[in-house]
Write a protein that holds these residues in place. Sequence first.
Motif, PDB file in Angstrom:
ATOM      1  N   LYS A  83      39.487  29.206  45.543  1.00  0.00           N
ATOM      2  CA  LYS A  83      39.172  30.085  46.673  1.00  0.00           C
ATOM      3  C   LYS A  83      38.805  29.307  47.932  1.00  0.00           C
ATOM      4  O   LYS A  83      38.967  29.824  49.039  1.00  0.00           O
ATOM      5  N   GLY A 127      37.003  31.194  39.992  1.00  0.00           N
ATOM      6  CA  GLY A 127      36.798  32.275  39.017  1.00  0.00           C
ATOM      7  C   GLY A 127      37.903  33.313  39.045  1.00  0.00           C
ATOM      8  O   GLY A 127      38.870  33.205  39.793  1.00  0.00           O
ATOM      9  N   SER A 128      37.746  34.328  38.192  1.00  0.00           N
ATOM     10  CA  SER A 128      38.602  35.510  38.277  1.00  0.00           C
ATOM     11  C   SER A 128      37.897  36.666  37.585  1.00  0.00           C
ATOM     12  O   SER A 128      36.882  36.480  36.924  1.00  0.00           O
ATOM     13  N   GLU A 243      41.304  37.019  48.524  1.00  0.00           N
ATOM     14  CA  GLU A 243      41.976  35.986  47.738  1.00  0.00           C
ATOM     15  C   GLU A 243      43.441  36.316  47.538  1.00  0.00           C
ATOM     16  O   GLU A 243      43.879  37.440  47.760  1.00  0.00           O
ATOM     17  N   ASN A 245      46.293  35.891  44.558  1.00  0.00           N
ATOM     18  CA  ASN A 245      46.510  35.554  43.147  1.00  0.00           C
ATOM     19  C   ASN A 245      47.960  35.129  42.936  1.00  0.00           C
ATOM     20  O   ASN A 245      48.877  35.880  43.250  1.00  0.00           O
TER      21      ASN A 245
HETATM   22 ZN    ZN Z   1      40.693  36.212  41.511  1.00  0.00          ZN
END
Ligand code: ZN
Length: 275
Positions: A83, A127-128, A243, A245
Motif C-alpha cells: 500500500k 494486508g488484505s 488501494e 488489487n
Molecule cells: Zn487489500
Amino acid sequence: GEIDFVYDVARLDEKLLINAFKNLGVSLRLINAEELIAPEGLGRVGVIRLAARSRVIPTAFTYEANGGISINTAQSLVLSHDKYLTYLRLREAGVPTPRTYLVFGLEAAKSVARRLSYPVIIKPTDGSWGRFVSLAKSVEDLETVILHRQAMESDLHIYLVQEYVEKPGRDIRVTVVGERAVAAIYRIVSTDWRTNTARGGRAEPVKIDPELEDIAVKASKAVGTYYSGVDVVESERGYMVLEVNGVPEFKNVQRVTGVDVAGEIARLVIETAKK
Ligand code: ZN
Ligand code: ADP
Ligand code: MG
C-alpha cells in the motif's frame, strides 16, 4: 498458443474465469500451485490467480524472466501488494488518495498522527481483507495499536498512518479491465467502518459516473495492472482511491451487477496473449 492459469485455492472467481475462457474457445493449461516447479516448464503467458500472496510475485517474475507475459505484470503485482508503494504511484499520477505517511516507530507515528489530526487509520503496508487495519481516535489508541503490533513475533515495524476519511458507511469496489471500469459495487457495512465484503458487508450495484471511471482507470494505470479491483471511498473532497488489487476477487461484483466480468478479463487476456 496456450495460456497458463496458475491457481491454488480455486475460489469461485477462478472457476468463473476458467469457464469464461472455455466459452471463448480458448484452452487453458491449469497449473495447480501444488504441482508448480519454477523456473522451467511454464508456458509463455501466465494468468496469475494465486490466492496465497507470497506465491504471486515469484511466479509472475518467472513468466517475465522466461521472456513471456505475466498477467498482471510482476512489477504491478509488487506495487499493488504494497500500500505504500501504491501510494507513491498514486501520488505521482495525481490520483486523489488519503494523505499517508510511512513510519517505522512509535514516536514517528505519534508525530504524523498529530500532523494529520485524530482520528487516524493505522494499517500494514501489505494486508488484505481489512486485517490489522485499525482506527485510532486518540494518542492512547495509537500507542495501544503500535505497542500491540510490536509485541507480535511477525511484526515488521512498518506502519502506514493515514488520514481517516469520513465516508457514508460504504465504499466502492471498481473492477477495471484495460482502459474501462466494467462494473462496480457499493460495499455497505453498518457495524464496522471497514467495509470489506469479506467482513460480511452488503453489496449493491453502482452506476459508474465518468469521474469514478476516470479515477479508477488512472489508479490501475498508475500501478500498471492490466486489470484490477480498485477500492474507492467517497469523501467530502470527492472520490479517493484506497488501494489497487492486482489479483482481484470479482465474484461479488459480477453477481450483484450482472456484468460478465470474467468474460471481460478473459477477452483482455486473450488480446494481450496475441501481442
Ligand atoms: Zn487489500
Ligand atoms: P485491505 O487491503 O485490508 O482491504 P484497505 O486499505 O482497503 O485494506 O482497508 C480496509 C477497509 O478499511 C476499507 O475498505 C475501508 O472501508 C476502511 N478504510 C481503510 N482506510 C481507510 C481510511 N483512510 N479512512 C476510512 N476508512 C478506511
Ligand atoms: Mg481493501
